[in-house]
Design a protein around this motif. Structure first.
Motif: not given
Length: 187
Positions: A26-32, A39-41
Motif C-alpha cells: 500500500i505504501g508503494a502505490v503513492p510512489r507508483a 513519466a507523463e511530465a
C-alpha cells in the motif's frame, strides 16, 4: 521495460504473506503514482522538444533551399567570369607592361583631369560637329579670298607709300614699334 506495478495477484500474495507486506504494498502505490506523474511530465517535455526540433528543421530546410539558389547563381556567375577572363587573357597579358608603366607614371591630378575631359566630351563633340566642322569644310573656298585680300593690301600699301609725307610717318611708326619691342625684351 516492465514497471513493477502490483497487480491483483500481487495483492493476494501479499495478504497471504502477512500484514507487513500488505503495508509495504500500500505504501508503494503513492510512489507508483508519483512515478507515473513524472513519466507523463517527461513525455510532455519530450513532445515540446520534438515540436521545437521540427520547427528548427523546417527553418533549416528553408535556409538550405535558399543556399542552393545562391550556390546555383554563384556557379553561373563563375562560369561567365571564367569565360570572360579566358577570352581577355591574351589581350591583358600583352597590355600588362603598358598598364604597369601607366600605373607607375600617372599622377592623381592627371587622373582627375582625364575624368573632367571625359565629362566634357559630349559637349566638345557637339561643338565640333555644329561649329568647327562646317568652318573646316569652307576653308577650301577661303584660301583664294585671303589671297585676293593680300593682293589688295599690297596695292593699298604701295599707293599709300606714294602720298607725300608718308615716308616720314612710316619711319616714325617703325621707330616707335622698334622702341616698344626693345622695352618689351628688357622687361
Amino acid at each position: 521495460m516492465r514497471l513493477p506495478v502490483p497487480g491483483p495477484r500481487d495483492v493476494l500474495s501479499a495478504l497471504e504473506r502477512g500484514g507487513d507486506q500488505f503495508e509495504a504494498l500500500i505504501g508503494a502505490v503513492p510512489r507508483a503514482l508519483a512515478l507515473l506523474d513524472r513519466a507523463e511530465a517527461l513525455l510532455d517535455g519530450a513532445h515540446v522538444a520534438v515540436q521545437r526540433v521540427r520547427e528548427v528543421t523546417e527553418a533549416a530546410n528553408v535556409v538550405v533551399v535558399r543556399a542552393n539558389g545562391v550556390v546555383d547563381g554563384a556557379e553561373t556567375a563563375i562560369g561567365r567570369v571564367t569565360t570572360l577572363t579566358d577570352a581577355l587573357e591574351p589581350s591583358l597579358t600583352k597590355l600588362q607592361p603598358t598598364l604597369e608603366t601607366l600605373a607607375d607614371t600617372t599622377h592623381p591630378d592627371e587622373v582627375a583631369a582625364l575624368v573632367r575631359l571625359v565629362d566634357t566630351l559630349p559637349a566638345l563633340t557637339d561643338s565640333m560637329e555644329k561649329d568647327v566642322m562646317p568652318v573646316l569644310a569652307t576653308l577650301g573656298t577661303v584660301a583664294p579670298d585671303v589671297h585676293d585680300l593680300l593682293t589688295v593690301a599690297r596695292e593699298l600699301n604701295d599707293m599709300l607709300a606714294k602720298i607725300p609725307g608718308m615716308g616720314r610717318l612710316k619711319r616714325r611708326i617703325d621707330e616707335e614699334e622698334g622702341q616698344d619691342e626693345t622695352d618689351a625684351t628688357v622687361r
